[in-house]
Enzyme design. Structure first.
Site, mmCIF file in Angstrom:
data_model
loop_
_atom_site.group_PDB
_atom_site.id
_atom_site.type_symbol
_atom_site.label_atom_id
_atom_site.label_comp_id
_atom_site.label_asym_id
_atom_site.label_seq_id
_atom_site.Cartn_x
_atom_site.Cartn_y
_atom_site.Cartn_z
ATOM 1 N NE ARG A 1 -7.966 88.156 -44.699
ATOM 2 C CZ ARG A 1 -8.945 88.051 -43.673
ATOM 3 N NH1 ARG A 1 -10.230 87.860 -43.755
ATOM 4 N NH2 ARG A 1 -8.331 88.420 -42.433
ATOM 5 C CG ASP A 2 -10.327 91.821 -43.042
ATOM 6 O OD1 ASP A 2 -11.247 91.111 -43.230
ATOM 7 O OD2 ASP A 2 -10.136 92.729 -42.050
ATOM 8 C CG HIS B 1 -8.008 93.618 -37.515
ATOM 9 N ND1 HIS B 1 -7.216 92.993 -38.474
ATOM 10 C CD2 HIS B 1 -9.325 94.143 -38.054
ATOM 11 C CE1 HIS B 1 -8.321 92.854 -39.629
ATOM 12 N NE2 HIS B 1 -9.218 93.808 -39.362
ATOM 13 C CG HIS C 1 -13.852 96.559 -38.583
ATOM 14 N ND1 HIS C 1 -14.361 95.889 -39.668
ATOM 15 C CD2 HIS C 1 -12.708 95.710 -38.559
ATOM 16 C CE1 HIS C 1 -14.011 94.648 -40.223
ATOM 17 N NE2 HIS C 1 -12.771 94.495 -39.562
ATOM 18 C CB CYS D 1 -17.553 91.316 -40.653
ATOM 19 S SG CYS D 1 -17.485 89.736 -39.884
ATOM 20 C CG ASN E 1 -10.399 96.266 -41.948
ATOM 21 O OD1 ASN E 1 -10.367 95.439 -40.744
ATOM 22 N ND2 ASN E 1 -10.538 95.654 -43.016
#
Length: 333
Positions: A31-32, A238, A240, A272, A281
């Protein structure tokens, strides 16, 4: 409290605690990671990729996002992907239950609103859903088109339905260590937003360093503030890796503040769309290598994970961003 910087060594007691610790990895690559890609990954390829991750031992996978295709065209096949994955692994779970295998797989999805939640429920995506907001007013308006407080109000309807249907709700908070528009973020602001998400019924809060500017010292300070409103077990991190600080921040989160849930993305996929310059990430392979080297348990097979990362990297036509995967694949080559 003892500072991460007050001692250069880890005590024997800390080492013993670490060796006994299980770290839950939330794999967000499908997803991300894929949401930012300019090319559309075919649905069968996405499904194959996700299956590879689960077969590698990733028990918590964020499969997709139920957002409008106009907003994220890369995930316009969210229903097809989730339906196939849910069907496959529900069948597998039944077979495993018959064999008395205790593995639990959580297939999660992002839902921006009630419409997204309804679409998730239609395809049986009810293991867990996630909502996302930001502590930065500017970022919030650019990302989800509302103010920080308006986002909480929006989430009430989603929360109400998840409670009625008994669906676990996860909350994401963006820009916890810095914003591309507003600069530094106060830890107290992060804690306040986390508290509001917990009041909505979120069982877990993922704290995202969206632009990767955080350092271990800033991370520890932020986590200590959030822990005044949340139990340690309710907090996930989370990171990056824009400034190369992600692994150091994860290490500090675990060893200093007892965090046991880490989001990461295989092959370092992601970024992002609303944060200029934000690279991917932290790579799951690099996180697993570090954690296993610390004697911690994740349940993930590193070799199979690297294979999944190389698979999707080849599809995207670029090298993996995982340093561990590059090193080990070169060594084997």
């Amino acid at each position: 409290q003892k500072s991460f910087f007050s001692s250069s060594t880890v005590t024997t007691q800390q080492q013993q605690q670490q060796q006994q610790q299980h770290i839950k990895i939330v794999e967000v690559g499908p997803r991300d990671g894929l949401q930012n890609e300019s090319i559309f990954i075919p649905t069968p390829t996405k499904i194959n990729f996700i299956n590879k991750l689960i077969n590698a031992g990733c028990n918590n996978v964020e499969v997709t996002s139920f957002v409008s295709p106009k907003v994220i065209p890369a995930l316009e096949d969210h229903s097809e992907v989730m339906s196939e994955i849910v069907t496959t692994w529900k069948k597998k779970k039944k077979e495993d239950d018959d064999d008395d295998d205790g593995r639990e797989i959580i297939l999660s999805s992002l839902v921006p609103n009630v419409k997204g939640l309804e679409k998730a429920c239609e395809v049986g995506a009810m293991d867990e859903v996630a909502i996302f907001g930001s502590v930065s007013e500017t970022f919030s308006k650019k990302n989800i088109n509302c103010s920080v407080q308006e986002s909480i109000t929006r989430f009430h309807n989603v929360s109400k339905i998840t409670q009625e249907k008994n669906i676990p709700l996860r909350g994401y908070i963006s820009c916890v260590l810095g914003c591309p528009y507003e600069g530094n973020i106060k830890p107290s602001s992060v804690a306040k937003y986390a508290e509001q998400l917990l009041e909505l019924g979120c069982h877990e809060i993922s704290l995202g360093d969206t632009i990767g500017v955080g350092t271990p010292k800033a991370t520890v300070e932020m986590l200590r503030e959030v822990k005044t409103v949340a139990d340690t077990k309710q907090i996930a991190v989370h990171f990056h890796d824009t400034y190369g600080q992600a692994l150091a921040n994860i290490y500090a989160s675990i060893t200093e503040e007892g965090i046991s849930v880490v989001d990461s993305s295989v092959a370092g996929l992601g970024g992002c769309p609303y944060a200029k310059g934000a690279s991917g990430n932290v790579a799951t392979e690099d996180v697993i290598y570090m954690l296993h080297g610390m004697g911690m348990h994740t349940g993930i097979d590193l070799d199979q994970l690297i294979e999944a990362g190389l698979y999707i990297s080849n599809v995207l036509g670029r090298p993996t961003r995982s340093k561990v995967a590059l090193a080990l694949s070169t060594k084997k080559g």
